[in-house]
Scaffold this motif. Structure first.
Motif, mmCIF file in Angstrom:
data_model
loop_
_atom_site.group_PDB
_atom_site.id
_atom_site.type_symbol
_atom_site.label_atom_id
_atom_site.label_comp_id
_atom_site.label_asym_id
_atom_site.label_seq_id
_atom_site.Cartn_x
_atom_site.Cartn_y
_atom_site.Cartn_z
ATOM 1 N N UNK A 54 0.833 -1.204 0.000
ATOM 2 C CA UNK A 54 0.000 0.000 0.000
ATOM 3 C C UNK A 54 0.869 1.255 0.000
ATOM 4 N N UNK A 55 1.948 1.242 0.770
ATOM 5 C CA UNK A 55 2.843 2.397 0.821
ATOM 6 C C UNK A 55 3.407 2.690 -0.562
ATOM 7 N N UNK A 56 3.856 1.637 -1.251
ATOM 8 C CA UNK A 56 4.420 1.819 -2.591
ATOM 9 C C UNK A 56 3.382 2.362 -3.565
ATOM 10 N N UNK A 57 2.164 1.851 -3.496
ATOM 11 C CA UNK A 57 1.111 2.334 -4.388
ATOM 12 C C UNK A 57 0.749 3.782 -4.079
ATOM 13 N N UNK A 58 0.648 4.111 -2.801
ATOM 14 C CA UNK A 58 0.324 5.493 -2.423
ATOM 15 C C UNK A 58 1.421 6.459 -2.846
ATOM 16 N N UNK A 59 2.654 6.032 -2.740
ATOM 17 C CA UNK A 59 3.772 6.911 -3.088
ATOM 18 C C UNK A 59 3.872 7.170 -4.587
ATOM 19 N N UNK A 60 3.268 6.323 -5.398
ATOM 20 C CA UNK A 60 3.267 6.556 -6.846
ATOM 21 C C UNK A 60 2.526 7.838 -7.195
ATOM 22 N N UNK A 61 1.582 8.232 -6.362
ATOM 23 C CA UNK A 61 0.814 9.444 -6.630
ATOM 24 C C UNK A 61 1.713 10.672 -6.642
ATOM 25 N N UNK A 62 2.760 10.630 -5.843
ATOM 26 C CA UNK A 62 3.656 11.774 -5.728
ATOM 27 C C UNK A 62 4.668 11.879 -6.860
ATOM 28 N N UNK A 63 4.689 10.916 -7.738
ATOM 29 C CA UNK A 63 5.669 10.899 -8.829
ATOM 30 C C UNK A 63 5.000 11.121 -10.175
#
Length: 130
Positions: free
Chosen positions: A66-75
């Motif tokens: 989930x952390x990895x998926x959420x962090x994709x939003x910032x890129x």
């Protein structure tokens, strides 16, 4: 409520979670409230992320995933890559859940059959005369 900041108590009430849960998600870098001394203030972004975290938890996603998926939003293109990867992960998780359901259904049917056989044996059982 769109732009206002929420306190930890308000977040707990809104999402039916404990302060410990929020601090845990913060320690895992899943949410990042504004710090004002000891006070934590949660933004609209934090609320959106928490909604997705709780949904992912319900569906059995690992916190790291989930952390990895959420962090994709910032890129990069923000939602595009995040949505693509989320759809792939969700399809994989759905396949796993369906397999677990099928295995559980099979185990339930087998246990039911064993119980029926045991009940028949018990009904036929007659203790020796005393």
């Amino acid at each position: 409520m769109d732009q206002e900041l929420l306190t930890i108590r308000e977040m707990c009430e809104a999402f039916d979670v404990t302060p410990r849960t929020l601090r845990f998600y913060e320690s895992k870098e899943l949410i990042s409230p504004i710090r004002d001394g000891q006070k934590r203030l949660y933004t609209r972004r934090d609320r959106g992320r928490l909604t997705l975290i709780l949904r992912g938890k319900r569906f059995g996603f690992a916190l790291e995933e989930m952390r990895q998926l959420l962090n994709l939003y910032d890129r990069g293109d923000q939602k595009g890559e995040q949505l693509k990867r989320t759809v792939v992960a969700a399809r994989e998780r759905l396949a796993q859940m369906e397999q677990q359901r099928d295995e559980l259904t099979e185990a339930i049917d087998e246990l039911r059959s064993q119980l029926e056989a045991g009940a028949e044996m018990l009904a036929a059982f007659r203790p020796a005369a005393e």
